[in-house]
Scaffold this motif. Sequence first.
Motif, short mmCIF file in Angstrom:
data_model
loop_
_atom_site.label_atom_id
_atom_site.label_comp_id
_atom_site.label_asym_id
_atom_site.label_seq_id
_atom_site.Cartn_x
_atom_site.Cartn_y
_atom_site.Cartn_z
N PRO A 56 -4.94 3.87 -2.73
CA PRO A 56 -4.54 2.47 -2.99
C PRO A 56 -4.83 1.60 -1.77
O PRO A 56 -4.81 2.06 -0.63
CB PRO A 56 -3.04 2.58 -3.27
N ASN A 57 -5.08 0.35 -2.02
CA ASN A 57 -5.30 -0.58 -0.92
C ASN A 57 -4.68 -1.93 -1.27
O ASN A 57 -4.34 -2.19 -2.43
CB ASN A 57 -6.78 -0.74 -0.60
N ALA A 58 -4.53 -2.77 -0.27
CA ALA A 58 -3.96 -4.10 -0.45
C ALA A 58 -4.75 -5.08 0.40
O ALA A 58 -5.23 -4.74 1.48
CB ALA A 58 -2.48 -4.13 -0.07
N ARG A 59 -4.88 -6.29 -0.09
CA ARG A 59 -5.67 -7.31 0.62
C ARG A 59 -5.09 -8.69 0.33
O ARG A 59 -4.37 -8.88 -0.65
CB ARG A 59 -7.14 -7.25 0.20
N ALA A 97 -2.46 -5.82 -4.67
CA ALA A 97 -2.48 -4.37 -4.57
C ALA A 97 -3.45 -3.83 -5.60
O ALA A 97 -3.46 -4.27 -6.75
CB ALA A 97 -1.09 -3.79 -4.79
N GLU A 98 -4.26 -2.87 -5.20
CA GLU A 98 -5.26 -2.28 -6.09
C GLU A 98 -5.11 -0.76 -6.05
O GLU A 98 -5.13 -0.15 -4.99
CB GLU A 98 -6.66 -2.68 -5.64
N PHE A 99 -4.96 -0.17 -7.24
CA PHE A 99 -4.80 1.28 -7.31
C PHE A 99 -5.35 1.79 -8.63
O PHE A 99 -5.63 1.01 -9.55
CB PHE A 99 -3.32 1.68 -7.14
N TRP A 100 -5.48 3.11 -8.72
CA TRP A 100 -6.10 3.75 -9.89
C TRP A 100 -5.11 4.70 -10.56
O TRP A 100 -4.31 5.36 -9.88
CB TRP A 100 -7.34 4.55 -9.47
N VAL A 101 -5.17 4.74 -11.89
CA VAL A 101 -4.35 5.67 -12.68
C VAL A 101 -5.27 6.48 -13.58
O VAL A 101 -6.47 6.20 -13.69
CB VAL A 101 -3.30 4.92 -13.52
N GLN A 111 0.82 -1.21 0.00
CA GLN A 111 0.00 0.00 0.00
C GLN A 111 0.86 1.26 0.00
O GLN A 111 0.55 2.24 -0.69
CB GLN A 111 -0.93 -0.03 1.21
N GLN A 112 1.96 1.24 0.73
CA GLN A 112 2.84 2.40 0.79
C GLN A 112 3.55 2.63 -0.54
O GLN A 112 3.71 3.77 -0.99
CB GLN A 112 3.86 2.21 1.91
N ILE A 113 3.97 1.54 -1.19
CA ILE A 113 4.62 1.68 -2.50
C ILE A 113 3.67 2.32 -3.50
O ILE A 113 4.06 3.22 -4.27
CB ILE A 113 5.09 0.29 -3.00
N ALA A 114 2.42 1.87 -3.51
CA ALA A 114 1.45 2.44 -4.44
C ALA A 114 1.16 3.91 -4.12
O ALA A 114 1.00 4.73 -5.03
CB ALA A 114 0.15 1.62 -4.40
#
Length: 295
Positions: free
Chosen positions: A219-222, A235-239, A204-207
Amino acid sequence: MISQLTPPRWVTEIFSAYNQVLAELFWFVVGFVVVYLLGRVALVPVVTRVVKSRNRNNPTIETATETYLRVIIIGFATLTGIIAAGYGRVLSESAVIIAALTFALGIAGQQVFGSLISGMFLVADPDFNVGDWIEWPGGKGTIEAVDFRVTRVRTPNNESISVPNTELTNNSITRPYGRDRFRITEEVYVAYYEDTERALMELQQIASDHEPIHDDPAPNARILDLGKNEITVQAEFWVEDPMNSDVLTVRSDFRRLVKRRFDEEGITLAPPSAQSLSGDVTVTERSADPASNGE
Protein backbone atom coordinates in the motif's frame (compact mmCIF):
# COMPACT_ATOMS: atom_id res chain seq x y z
CA MET A 1 -87.85 -54.01 -44.61
CA ILE A 2 -86.34 -50.67 -43.69
CA SER A 3 -84.08 -49.23 -46.34
CA GLN A 4 -80.61 -48.04 -45.33
CA LEU A 5 -80.39 -44.26 -45.06
CA THR A 6 -77.49 -42.57 -46.82
CA PRO A 7 -76.29 -39.08 -45.79
CA PRO A 8 -76.46 -36.26 -48.30
CA ARG A 9 -73.52 -35.69 -50.58
CA TRP A 10 -72.58 -32.34 -49.06
CA VAL A 11 -72.32 -33.94 -45.61
CA THR A 12 -69.98 -36.57 -47.00
CA GLU A 13 -67.82 -33.88 -48.64
CA ILE A 14 -67.54 -31.91 -45.40
CA PHE A 15 -66.45 -34.99 -43.45
CA SER A 16 -63.98 -35.89 -46.21
CA ALA A 17 -62.45 -32.40 -46.04
CA TYR A 18 -62.13 -32.56 -42.26
CA ASN A 19 -60.62 -36.02 -42.49
CA GLN A 20 -57.92 -34.64 -44.75
CA VAL A 21 -57.21 -31.72 -42.43
CA LEU A 22 -57.06 -33.98 -39.39
CA ALA A 23 -54.77 -36.39 -41.20
CA GLU A 24 -52.43 -33.55 -42.18
CA LEU A 25 -52.49 -32.18 -38.63
CA PHE A 26 -51.77 -35.64 -37.26
CA TRP A 27 -48.72 -36.16 -39.46
CA PHE A 28 -47.46 -32.64 -38.70
CA VAL A 29 -47.67 -33.30 -34.96
CA VAL A 30 -46.00 -36.71 -35.37
CA GLY A 31 -43.12 -35.28 -37.40
CA PHE A 32 -42.66 -32.31 -35.06
CA VAL A 33 -42.79 -34.31 -31.82
CA VAL A 34 -40.45 -37.07 -33.05
CA VAL A 35 -37.74 -34.66 -34.19
CA TYR A 36 -38.13 -32.39 -31.16
CA LEU A 37 -37.94 -35.25 -28.64
CA LEU A 38 -34.95 -36.84 -30.38
CA GLY A 39 -33.16 -33.49 -30.38
CA ARG A 40 -33.91 -32.67 -26.74
CA VAL A 41 -33.26 -36.16 -25.39
CA ALA A 42 -30.31 -37.23 -27.52
CA LEU A 43 -28.68 -34.29 -29.29
CA VAL A 44 -28.76 -31.46 -26.69
CA PRO A 45 -27.32 -33.45 -23.72
CA VAL A 46 -24.53 -34.97 -25.83
CA VAL A 47 -23.46 -31.73 -27.47
CA THR A 48 -23.73 -29.80 -24.18
CA ARG A 49 -21.63 -32.39 -22.39
CA VAL A 50 -18.93 -32.22 -25.06
CA VAL A 51 -18.86 -28.41 -25.00
CA LYS A 52 -18.72 -28.39 -21.19
CA SER A 53 -15.83 -30.85 -21.09
CA ARG A 54 -13.79 -28.73 -23.50
CA ASN A 55 -14.68 -25.37 -21.93
CA ARG A 56 -14.69 -25.96 -18.19
CA ASN A 57 -13.73 -22.38 -17.41
CA ASN A 58 -16.33 -20.82 -19.71
CA PRO A 59 -19.92 -21.63 -18.71
CA THR A 60 -21.15 -19.02 -21.19
CA ILE A 61 -20.50 -21.31 -24.14
CA GLU A 62 -22.37 -24.14 -22.42
CA THR A 63 -25.54 -22.12 -21.79
CA ALA A 64 -25.42 -20.48 -25.21
CA THR A 65 -24.95 -23.83 -26.96
CA GLU A 66 -28.02 -25.24 -25.23
CA THR A 67 -30.10 -22.16 -26.10
CA TYR A 68 -29.15 -22.10 -29.78
CA LEU A 69 -29.57 -25.86 -30.14
CA ARG A 70 -33.12 -25.60 -28.86
CA VAL A 71 -33.93 -22.92 -31.43
CA ILE A 72 -32.42 -24.99 -34.24
CA ILE A 73 -34.29 -28.11 -33.12
CA ILE A 74 -37.62 -26.26 -33.01
CA GLY A 75 -37.04 -24.89 -36.52
CA PHE A 76 -36.01 -28.27 -37.90
CA ALA A 77 -38.94 -30.01 -36.15
CA THR A 78 -41.37 -27.51 -37.64
CA LEU A 79 -39.97 -28.06 -41.13
CA THR A 80 -40.15 -31.84 -40.65
CA GLY A 81 -43.79 -31.58 -39.54
CA ILE A 82 -44.67 -29.53 -42.63
CA ILE A 83 -43.03 -32.06 -44.91
CA ALA A 84 -44.70 -34.98 -43.08
CA ALA A 85 -48.08 -33.28 -43.55
CA GLY A 86 -47.52 -33.27 -47.31
CA TYR A 87 -46.71 -29.58 -47.82
CA GLY A 88 -43.06 -29.98 -48.71
CA ARG A 89 -43.68 -29.58 -52.42
CA VAL A 90 -45.85 -26.52 -51.82
CA LEU A 91 -43.06 -24.82 -49.92
CA SER A 92 -40.53 -25.58 -52.63
CA GLU A 93 -42.69 -24.68 -55.62
CA SER A 94 -44.87 -21.82 -54.43
CA ALA A 95 -43.17 -18.53 -55.22
CA VAL A 96 -45.87 -16.62 -53.33
CA ILE A 97 -45.22 -18.47 -50.07
CA ILE A 98 -41.48 -18.09 -50.42
CA ALA A 99 -41.84 -14.37 -51.11
CA ALA A 100 -44.18 -13.94 -48.12
CA LEU A 101 -41.78 -15.80 -45.81
CA THR A 102 -38.86 -13.74 -47.06
CA PHE A 103 -40.76 -10.49 -46.51
CA ALA A 104 -41.87 -11.52 -43.02
CA LEU A 105 -38.35 -12.54 -42.00
CA GLY A 106 -36.89 -9.37 -43.47
CA ILE A 107 -39.28 -7.04 -41.62
CA ALA A 108 -40.25 -8.78 -38.39
CA GLY A 109 -37.09 -10.80 -37.91
CA GLN A 110 -34.51 -8.08 -38.46
CA GLN A 111 -34.21 -7.22 -34.77
CA VAL A 112 -34.31 -10.89 -33.77
CA PHE A 113 -31.48 -11.80 -36.12
CA GLY A 114 -29.54 -8.77 -34.94
CA SER A 115 -29.85 -9.94 -31.34
CA LEU A 116 -28.87 -13.47 -32.37
CA ILE A 117 -25.71 -12.30 -34.11
CA SER A 118 -24.90 -10.01 -31.17
CA GLY A 119 -25.35 -12.94 -28.79
CA MET A 120 -22.93 -15.02 -30.84
CA PHE A 121 -20.33 -12.26 -30.61
CA LEU A 122 -20.81 -12.06 -26.84
CA VAL A 123 -20.44 -15.83 -26.48
CA ALA A 124 -17.27 -15.79 -28.57
CA ASP A 125 -15.74 -13.02 -26.44
CA PRO A 126 -13.30 -14.68 -23.96
CA ASP A 127 -13.71 -11.78 -21.51
CA PHE A 128 -17.51 -12.08 -21.39
CA ASN A 129 -18.51 -15.04 -19.23
CA VAL A 130 -21.33 -16.15 -16.97
CA GLY A 131 -20.58 -15.06 -13.41
CA ASP A 132 -18.61 -11.95 -14.45
CA TRP A 133 -19.40 -8.50 -13.10
CA ILE A 134 -19.92 -6.00 -15.93
CA GLU A 135 -20.78 -2.33 -16.19
CA TRP A 136 -22.31 -0.64 -19.25
CA PRO A 137 -24.01 2.75 -19.81
CA GLY A 138 -27.39 1.27 -18.85
CA GLY A 139 -26.46 -0.43 -15.59
CA LYS A 140 -24.23 -2.98 -13.89
CA GLY A 141 -24.44 -6.47 -12.44
CA THR A 142 -23.43 -10.12 -12.70
CA ILE A 143 -24.02 -12.10 -15.91
CA GLU A 144 -26.36 -15.04 -15.36
CA ALA A 145 -26.98 -16.29 -18.92
CA VAL A 146 -26.65 -15.29 -22.58
CA ASP A 147 -29.89 -16.24 -24.31
CA PHE A 148 -31.15 -16.13 -27.87
CA ARG A 149 -32.22 -12.48 -27.74
CA VAL A 150 -31.18 -11.04 -24.37
CA THR A 151 -28.54 -11.39 -21.66
CA ARG A 152 -29.82 -11.89 -18.13
CA VAL A 153 -27.99 -9.81 -15.51
CA ARG A 154 -28.34 -9.86 -11.71
CA THR A 155 -28.06 -6.32 -10.27
CA PRO A 156 -26.52 -5.40 -6.88
CA ASN A 157 -30.09 -5.07 -5.54
CA ASN A 158 -30.71 -8.73 -6.48
CA GLU A 159 -32.93 -7.72 -9.39
CA SER A 160 -32.90 -9.78 -12.58
CA ILE A 161 -32.94 -7.68 -15.75
CA SER A 162 -32.95 -8.73 -19.40
CA VAL A 163 -30.58 -6.64 -21.49
CA PRO A 164 -30.86 -6.86 -25.31
CA ASN A 165 -27.71 -8.34 -26.77
CA THR A 166 -27.49 -5.46 -29.25
CA GLU A 167 -27.25 -2.97 -26.37
CA LEU A 168 -24.19 -4.73 -24.99
CA THR A 169 -22.44 -5.06 -28.35
CA ASN A 170 -23.18 -1.46 -29.38
CA ASN A 171 -21.82 0.07 -26.16
CA SER A 172 -18.57 -0.15 -24.27
CA ILE A 173 -18.53 -2.74 -21.47
CA THR A 174 -16.33 -2.38 -18.40
CA ARG A 175 -15.22 -5.54 -16.61
CA PRO A 176 -13.50 -4.22 -13.47
CA TYR A 177 -13.43 -7.54 -11.66
CA GLY A 178 -12.37 -11.02 -12.63
CA ARG A 179 -8.58 -10.78 -12.29
CA ASP A 180 -6.40 -11.91 -9.41
CA ARG A 181 -6.49 -8.54 -7.66
CA PHE A 182 -8.25 -5.19 -7.71
CA ARG A 183 -6.97 -1.72 -6.80
CA ILE A 184 -8.89 0.49 -4.36
CA THR A 185 -8.23 4.19 -3.80
CA GLU A 186 -9.57 6.15 -0.82
CA GLU A 187 -9.35 9.92 -0.40
CA VAL A 188 -9.03 11.69 2.96
CA TYR A 189 -9.21 15.46 3.55
CA VAL A 190 -6.74 16.81 6.12
CA ALA A 191 -6.64 20.29 7.61
CA TYR A 192 -3.79 22.57 6.49
CA TYR A 193 -2.36 23.05 9.96
CA GLU A 194 -1.80 19.30 10.44
CA ASP A 195 1.43 17.41 9.72
CA THR A 196 0.69 16.00 6.25
CA GLU A 197 3.67 13.64 6.30
CA ARG A 198 2.40 12.04 9.49
CA ALA A 199 -1.06 11.67 7.96
CA LEU A 200 0.45 9.89 4.93
CA MET A 201 2.42 7.53 7.13
CA GLU A 202 -0.66 6.70 9.20
CA LEU A 203 -2.72 5.96 6.08
CA GLN A 204 -0.06 3.64 4.73
CA GLN A 205 0.28 1.86 8.07
CA ILE A 206 -3.49 1.38 8.42
CA ALA A 207 -3.63 -0.22 4.98
CA SER A 208 -0.64 -2.46 5.74
CA ASP A 209 -2.22 -3.71 8.98
CA HIS A 210 -5.63 -4.42 7.46
CA GLU A 211 -5.86 -8.17 6.72
CA PRO A 212 -7.81 -8.22 3.38
CA ILE A 213 -5.25 -5.87 1.80
CA HIS A 214 -2.34 -7.41 -0.14
CA ASP A 215 1.26 -6.83 0.88
CA ASP A 216 2.48 -7.12 -2.72
CA PRO A 217 2.18 -4.58 -4.20
CA ALA A 218 2.54 -2.70 -0.94
CA PRO A 219 0.00 0.00 0.00
CA ASN A 220 1.07 3.57 -0.55
CA ALA A 221 -0.23 7.07 0.15
CA ARG A 222 0.31 10.35 -1.66
CA ILE A 223 -0.86 13.96 -1.71
CA LEU A 224 -3.50 14.27 -4.37
CA ASP A 225 -4.55 17.91 -4.27
CA LEU A 226 -4.04 21.19 -2.42
CA GLY A 227 -7.51 22.64 -2.11
CA LYS A 228 -8.69 25.98 -0.79
CA ASN A 229 -9.56 24.66 2.66
CA GLU A 230 -8.06 21.18 2.84
CA ILE A 231 -5.26 18.91 1.65
CA THR A 232 -6.49 15.82 -0.21
CA VAL A 233 -4.42 12.71 0.49
CA GLN A 234 -5.04 9.37 -1.17
CA ALA A 235 -4.43 5.82 0.01
CA GLU A 236 -3.94 3.17 -2.67
CA PHE A 237 -3.99 -0.55 -1.98
CA TRP A 238 -4.86 -3.88 -3.60
CA VAL A 239 -7.32 -6.62 -2.60
CA GLU A 240 -8.08 -10.05 -4.00
CA ASP A 241 -10.60 -10.70 -6.79
CA PRO A 242 -13.77 -8.83 -5.72
CA MET A 243 -15.83 -11.73 -7.07
CA ASN A 244 -14.56 -13.62 -3.99
CA SER A 245 -14.73 -10.73 -1.52
CA ASP A 246 -16.81 -7.67 -0.70
CA VAL A 247 -15.27 -4.40 -1.87
CA LEU A 248 -17.86 -2.30 -0.04
CA THR A 249 -16.98 -3.99 3.25
CA VAL A 250 -13.26 -3.43 2.70
CA ARG A 251 -13.85 0.26 1.96
CA SER A 252 -16.08 0.71 4.99
CA ASP A 253 -13.64 -1.03 7.35
CA PHE A 254 -10.74 1.04 6.04
CA ARG A 255 -12.65 4.31 6.58
CA ARG A 256 -13.57 3.29 10.12
CA LEU A 257 -9.94 2.48 10.90
CA VAL A 258 -8.79 5.83 9.47
CA LYS A 259 -11.29 7.79 11.56
CA ARG A 260 -10.33 5.88 14.72
CA ARG A 261 -6.56 6.19 14.16
CA PHE A 262 -6.71 9.88 13.29
CA ASP A 263 -8.75 10.58 16.42
CA GLU A 264 -6.21 8.68 18.53
CA GLU A 265 -3.25 10.49 16.94
CA GLY A 266 -4.94 13.90 17.11
CA ILE A 267 -4.91 14.41 13.34
CA THR A 268 -7.75 16.73 12.35
CA LEU A 269 -9.72 15.98 9.25
CA ALA A 270 -10.74 18.92 7.10
CA PRO A 271 -13.78 20.77 8.49
CA PRO A 272 -17.06 20.06 6.67
CA SER A 273 -17.76 23.78 6.14
CA ALA A 274 -15.92 26.01 3.70
CA GLN A 275 -14.49 28.18 6.50
CA SER A 276 -13.26 27.22 9.96
CA LEU A 277 -13.62 29.93 12.62
CA SER A 278 -11.85 29.91 15.97
CA GLY A 279 -11.43 32.36 18.86
CA ASP A 280 -13.41 33.90 21.70
CA VAL A 281 -16.44 36.14 21.69
CA THR A 282 -16.81 38.66 24.55
CA VAL A 283 -20.15 40.34 25.26
CA THR A 284 -20.08 43.58 27.30
CA GLU A 285 -23.17 45.19 28.81
CA ARG A 286 -23.91 48.62 27.38
CA SER A 287 -25.34 51.26 29.68
CA ALA A 288 -28.54 53.04 28.69
CA ASP A 289 -28.06 56.32 26.80
CA PRO A 290 -30.09 59.14 28.38
CA ALA A 291 -30.41 60.85 25.05
CA SER A 292 -32.18 57.86 23.55
CA ASN A 293 -34.92 58.19 26.19
CA GLY A 294 -35.52 61.84 25.43
CA GLU A 295 -33.94 63.02 28.71
